[in-house]
Design a protein around this motif. Sequence first.
Motif, PDB file in Angstrom:
ATOM      1  N   SER A  70       0.814  -1.215   0.000  1.00  7.96           N
ATOM      2  CA  SER A  70       0.000   0.000   0.000  1.00  7.96           C
ATOM      3  C   SER A  70       0.850   1.268   0.000  1.00  7.96           C
ATOM      4  O   SER A  70       0.451   2.282  -0.567  1.00  7.96           O
ATOM      5  N   GLY A  71       2.011   1.214   0.638  1.00  9.09           N
ATOM      6  CA  GLY A  71       2.881   2.390   0.659  1.00  9.09           C
ATOM      7  C   GLY A  71       3.354   2.777  -0.731  1.00  9.09           C
ATOM      8  O   GLY A  71       3.380   3.961  -1.081  1.00  9.09           O
ATOM      9  N   LYS A  72       3.683   1.782  -1.539  1.00  7.81           N
ATOM     10  CA  LYS A  72       4.136   2.051  -2.901  1.00  7.81           C
ATOM     11  C   LYS A  72       3.000   2.620  -3.747  1.00  7.81           C
ATOM     12  O   LYS A  72       3.189   3.567  -4.517  1.00  7.81           O
ATOM     13  N   GLY A  73       1.810   2.047  -3.583  1.00  7.02           N
ATOM     14  CA  GLY A  73       0.662   2.565  -4.326  1.00  7.02           C
ATOM     15  C   GLY A  73       0.301   3.967  -3.906  1.00  7.02           C
ATOM     16  O   GLY A  73      -0.052   4.809  -4.735  1.00  7.02           O
ATOM     17  N   LEU A  74       0.385   4.241  -2.607  1.00  6.97           N
ATOM     18  CA  LEU A  74       0.060   5.574  -2.109  1.00  6.97           C
ATOM     19  C   LEU A  74       1.031   6.618  -2.663  1.00  6.97           C
ATOM     20  O   LEU A  74       0.615   7.727  -3.029  1.00  6.97           O
ATOM     21  N   SER A  75       2.308   6.276  -2.737  1.00  6.41           N
ATOM     22  CA  SER A  75       3.289   7.211  -3.303  1.00  6.41           C
ATOM     23  C   SER A  75       2.931   7.588  -4.735  1.00  6.41           C
ATOM     24  O   SER A  75       3.098   8.730  -5.154  1.00  6.41           O
ATOM     25  N   SER A  92     -13.220  11.510  -7.540  1.00  5.18           N
ATOM     26  CA  SER A  92     -13.754  10.779  -6.392  1.00  5.18           C
ATOM     27  C   SER A  92     -13.117   9.397  -6.274  1.00  5.18           C
ATOM     28  O   SER A  92     -12.760   8.951  -5.175  1.00  5.18           O
ATOM     29  N   THR A  93     -12.965   8.706  -7.408  1.00  8.81           N
ATOM     30  CA  THR A  93     -12.378   7.365  -7.394  1.00  8.81           C
ATOM     31  C   THR A  93     -10.927   7.403  -6.945  1.00  8.81           C
ATOM     32  O   THR A  93     -10.475   6.544  -6.179  1.00  8.81           O
ATOM     33  N   LEU A  94     -10.195   8.421  -7.404  1.00 12.75           N
ATOM     34  CA  LEU A  94      -8.794   8.552  -6.994  1.00 12.75           C
ATOM     35  C   LEU A  94      -8.696   8.797  -5.490  1.00 12.75           C
ATOM     36  O   LEU A  94      -7.858   8.196  -4.808  1.00 12.75           O
ATOM     37  N   LEU A  95      -9.561   9.659  -4.966  1.00 13.67           N
ATOM     38  CA  LEU A  95      -9.549   9.916  -3.528  1.00 13.67           C
ATOM     39  C   LEU A  95      -9.936   8.672  -2.737  1.00 13.67           C
ATOM     40  O   LEU A  95      -9.383   8.404  -1.670  1.00 13.67           O
ATOM     41  N   THR A  96     -10.884   7.899  -3.267  1.00 12.48           N
ATOM     42  CA  THR A  96     -11.315   6.681  -2.575  1.00 12.48           C
ATOM     43  C   THR A  96     -10.179   5.667  -2.496  1.00 12.48           C
ATOM     44  O   THR A  96      -9.933   5.075  -1.432  1.00 12.48           O
ATOM     45  N   THR A  97      -9.480   5.464  -3.608  1.00 13.26           N
ATOM     46  CA  THR A  97      -8.377   4.497  -3.586  1.00 13.26           C
ATOM     47  C   THR A  97      -7.231   4.997  -2.719  1.00 13.26           C
ATOM     48  O   THR A  97      -6.565   4.219  -2.030  1.00 13.26           O
ATOM     49  N   LYS A  98      -7.031   6.320  -2.693  1.00  5.20           N
ATOM     50  CA  LYS A  98      -6.022   6.890  -1.795  1.00  5.20           C
ATOM     51  C   LYS A  98      -6.429   6.661  -0.337  1.00  5.20           C
ATOM     52  O   LYS A  98      -5.596   6.299   0.504  1.00  5.20           O
ATOM     53  N   GLY A  99      -7.716   6.875  -0.049  1.00  3.49           N
ATOM     54  CA  GLY A  99      -8.205   6.640   1.306  1.00  3.49           C
ATOM     55  C   GLY A  99      -8.036   5.196   1.742  1.00  3.49           C
ATOM     56  O   GLY A  99      -7.732   4.914   2.900  1.00  3.49           O
ATOM     57  N   GLY A 100      -8.231   4.267   0.793  1.00  2.00           N
ATOM     58  CA  GLY A 100      -8.021   2.858   1.107  1.00  2.00           C
ATOM     59  C   GLY A 100      -6.582   2.573   1.495  1.00  2.00           C
ATOM     60  O   GLY A 100      -6.314   1.801   2.427  1.00  2.00           O
ATOM     61  N   SER A 101      -5.651   3.205   0.816  1.00  2.93           N
ATOM     62  CA  SER A 101      -4.234   3.028   1.145  1.00  2.93           C
ATOM     63  C   SER A 101      -3.916   3.610   2.518  1.00  2.93           C
ATOM     64  O   SER A 101      -3.189   3.002   3.313  1.00  2.93           O
ATOM     65  N   TYR A 102      -4.446   4.798   2.793  1.00  4.51           N
ATOM     66  CA  TYR A 102      -4.259   5.388   4.120  1.00  4.51           C
ATOM     67  C   TYR A 102      -4.785   4.443   5.205  1.00  4.51           C
ATOM     68  O   TYR A 102      -4.152   4.257   6.244  1.00  4.51           O
ATOM     69  N   ARG A 103      -5.957   3.853   4.950  1.00  2.00           N
ATOM     70  CA  ARG A 103      -6.537   2.938   5.944  1.00  2.00           C
ATOM     71  C   ARG A 103      -5.654   1.724   6.139  1.00  2.00           C
ATOM     72  O   ARG A 103      -5.425   1.278   7.266  1.00  2.00           O
ATOM     73  N   ASP A 104      -5.129   1.162   5.030  1.00  2.00           N
ATOM     74  CA  ASP A 104      -4.235   0.005   5.129  1.00  2.00           C
ATOM     75  C   ASP A 104      -3.038   0.302   6.026  1.00  2.00           C
ATOM     76  O   ASP A 104      -2.554  -0.567   6.752  1.00  2.00           O
ATOM     77  N   LEU A 105      -2.560   1.550   5.946  1.00  4.65           N
ATOM     78  CA  LEU A 105      -1.348   1.943   6.673  1.00  4.65           C
ATOM     79  C   LEU A 105      -1.648   2.477   8.063  1.00  4.65           C
ATOM     80  O   LEU A 105      -0.751   2.958   8.758  1.00  4.65           O
ATOM     81  N   ARG A 172      -7.149  -7.461   8.804  1.00  4.82           N
ATOM     82  CA  ARG A 172      -6.112  -6.463   9.029  1.00  4.82           C
ATOM     83  C   ARG A 172      -5.987  -5.992  10.479  1.00  4.82           C
ATOM     84  O   ARG A 172      -4.931  -5.542  10.889  1.00  4.82           O
ATOM     85  N   VAL A 173      -7.077  -6.071  11.252  1.00  5.71           N
ATOM     86  CA  VAL A 173      -7.053  -5.484  12.590  1.00  5.71           C
ATOM     87  C   VAL A 173      -6.470  -6.453  13.608  1.00  5.71           C
ATOM     88  O   VAL A 173      -6.306  -7.647  13.347  1.00  5.71           O
ATOM     89  N   SER A 174      -6.171  -5.926  14.786  1.00  4.12           N
ATOM     90  CA  SER A 174      -5.641  -6.729  15.878  1.00  4.12           C
ATOM     91  C   SER A 174      -6.711  -7.696  16.386  1.00  4.12           C
ATOM     92  O   SER A 174      -7.913  -7.466  16.182  1.00  4.12           O
ATOM     93  N   PRO A 175      -6.296  -8.779  17.067  1.00  4.98           N
ATOM     94  CA  PRO A 175      -7.292  -9.710  17.624  1.00  4.98           C
ATOM     95  C   PRO A 175      -8.294  -9.014  18.551  1.00  4.98           C
ATOM     96  O   PRO A 175      -9.470  -9.390  18.581  1.00  4.98           O
ATOM     97  N   GLU A 176      -7.837  -8.015  19.300  1.00 10.23           N
ATOM     98  CA  GLU A 176      -8.748  -7.302  20.200  1.00 10.23           C
ATOM     99  C   GLU A 176      -9.845  -6.585  19.419  1.00 10.23           C
ATOM    100  O   GLU A 176     -11.042  -6.706  19.729  1.00 10.23           O
ATOM    101  N   LYS A 177      -9.440  -5.839  18.394  1.00 14.00           N
ATOM    102  CA  LYS A 177     -10.432  -5.135  17.574  1.00 14.00           C
ATOM    103  C   LYS A 177     -11.303  -6.124  16.812  1.00 14.00           C
ATOM    104  O   LYS A 177     -12.496  -5.901  16.630  1.00 14.00           O
ATOM    105  N   GLN A 178     -10.693  -7.204  16.358  1.00 14.89           N
ATOM    106  CA  GLN A 178     -11.454  -8.218  15.628  1.00 14.89           C
ATOM    107  C   GLN A 178     -12.587  -8.753  16.488  1.00 14.89           C
ATOM    108  O   GLN A 178     -13.729  -8.888  16.027  1.00 14.89           O
ATOM    109  N   GLY A 179     -12.277  -9.039  17.766  1.00 13.25           N
ATOM    110  CA  GLY A 179     -13.298  -9.541  18.674  1.00 13.25           C
ATOM    111  C   GLY A 179     -14.426  -8.547  18.872  1.00 13.25           C
ATOM    112  O   GLY A 179     -15.605  -8.921  18.901  1.00 13.25           O
TER     113      GLY A 179
END
Length: 209
Positions: A70-75, A92-105, A172-179
């Motif tokens: 995701s870091g490479k795609g975000l760059s 809008s689509t570009l911002l959405t895919t950028k937002g997805g990368s931010y969320r991944d990171l 993607r989330v921690s076990p605590e958040k997953q629960g």
Amino acid sequence: MMQILDRLEYGAVLAEDDIVWLKTRDHFSSAIRRVFHENEAELCRKAFEKTGDIWQAINANSHFRKANQSGKGLSLVESINVDSLKDQHQHSTLLTTKGGSYRDLGRLSEARGVAEKAHALNPKSYHPCTLLGAIHYQLREFGLGDAWFAKAVERGAKEDVVDGELRSLLRRVSPEKQGEIVDHLLRSDPRRYAWVKSIFLKTDKAAKP
């Protein structure tokens, strides 16, 4: 199989028949999937650099995310001056895919900001809504997350689209958040979200000695 692996090793594009063959024989492993998406991302990136086609950058970022890069795609998408885009759907689509990368990171505040802008630019699209739903879930703001997922459904998102976003989030989330997420979903609608039990129990058992 060897022919497909050779093509992947040399960065070639796989034909649709190759993908179908891998999936139907249960050979589309996480390692093969990662290399496949990495190759696709690089091809889209080169096409963008050659032509300036914004859609190629958007596709490249999508593949980089699926390749756990995701870091490479975000760059790549951050190098684009979004304010110069005249097509609101594309913007809008570009911002959405950028937002997805931010969320991944884990950059959730930035992810929410660009996702809200994407929704404002194209309020009829469900893609920013599913992204915002996942972001609010990750922030433990389940009421807001549910509201955004409901908006996505109103705009045409099928249940499997929402479920796909939730599956991606749970991985993607921690076990605590997953629960916490699993508990919330099962309290909300145990039949609708029965599938989360298998994911949570599998992860929970793997964590135990």
